[in-house]
Design an enzyme around this catalytic site. Structure first.
Site, PDB file in Angstrom:
ATOM      1  N   LYS A  67      -4.710  21.468  35.059  1.00  0.00           N
ATOM      2  CA  LYS A  67      -5.330  21.274  33.749  1.00  0.00           C
ATOM      3  C   LYS A  67      -4.274  21.161  32.650  1.00  0.00           C
ATOM      4  CE  LYS A  67      -6.749  23.236  29.748  1.00  0.00           C
ATOM      5  NZ  LYS A  67      -6.137  24.258  28.866  1.00  0.00           N
ATOM      6  N   ASP A 114     -11.150  21.506  31.706  1.00  0.00           N
ATOM      7  CA  ASP A 114     -11.225  22.944  31.471  1.00  0.00           C
ATOM      8  C   ASP A 114     -12.687  23.364  31.572  1.00  0.00           C
ATOM      9  OD1 ASP A 114     -12.542  22.143  29.244  1.00  0.00           O
ATOM     10  OD2 ASP A 114     -10.978  22.690  27.849  1.00  0.00           O
TER      11      ASP A 114
END
Length: 217
Positions: free
Chosen positions: A121, A139
């Site tokens: 991420k 996320d």
DNA sequence: ATCCCGAGGG
DNA sequence: CCCTCTGGAT
């Protein structure tokens, strides 16, 4: 509504109403963004922005952070979640930047991901925000909102969401769509009780369709 | 009690 | 796949 239509409506709406969406983390260079994103795990951007000014003043670049101690870094970030882990990650990250990347934030996701504290991420955030590449950082907000809107279906992992979004979004919108999804998730499509009453995009939302229109199906 | 721009280790 | 890290806001 077909999934393809949802994507078209999604891009149409946000490119019109929020063409300048960007991160709410405060930073002034790639190093600062990398530090801020590492700190942001399971923590609000607002809190990160409270600790980074003093942190960046004391550790303004990779060399200074690499020569710092975990204990001192900890004192600057004690109010964020997982401060012990993150202090260790930050110092390790800075050392690796110095040893393998000449103190500069690398460009490739496969290089970024080698840095301590940097997972997929965070690597995608740096790749898209700093280097303007078509990477989708997934996320908690992107994951939840994509599934609710119906942009993704039966996606049970962040990687699955990432692949579907990258596949279906127009390439030039991938980087900014990340911010569209986050901001929508942060202020409207919140985790606990999504604010569908004040949501402007229910007309193409799968969640609204199934939860508010025909509750039988 | 649950969530917030997750990552590392077992 | 699971678990742990573990501060602050709601």
């Amino acid at each position: 509504m077909l999934k393809k239509q949802r994507y078209e409506e999604f891009v149409k709406y946000f490119s019109t109403h929020n063409p300048d969406a960007q991160t709410e983390l405060n930073y002034s260079n790639p190093y600062e963004l990398l530090v801020a994103v590492i700190l942001s795990a399971q923590c609000t951007d607002k809190r990160i922005n409270q600790v980074t000014p003093r942190l960046f003043e004391r550790f303004p670049d990779a060399p200074s952070l690499a020569s710092g101690t975990v204990d001192e870094v900890f004192t600057y970030i004690r109010s964020v979640s997982y401060p012990n882990n993150k202090a260790k990650h930050l110092v390790g990250m800075a050392n690796k930047l110095m040893e393998e990347f000449q103190g500069k934030v690398p460009e490739k996701v496969e290089d970024l991901i080698k840095l301590p504290g940097v997972g997929r991420k965070t690597a995608n955030v740096i790749s898209s925000v700093v280097y303007n590449k078509p990477a989708m950082a997934v996320d908690t907000h992107v994951f939840r909102v994509s599934n609710r809107l119906g942009l993704t279906s039966r996606a049970t992992t962040p990687l699955a969401v990432e692949k579907q979004l990258v596949k279906h979004l127009p390439k030039e919108t991938i980087a900014i769509a990340h911010h569209w999804l986050i901001l929508h998730g942060r202020y409207i499509c919140v985790a606990r009780r999504p604010k569908c009453e004040e949501c402007p995009i229910t007309y193409f939302c799968k969640y609204f369709e199934t939860h508010y229109l025909n509750k039988k199906s």
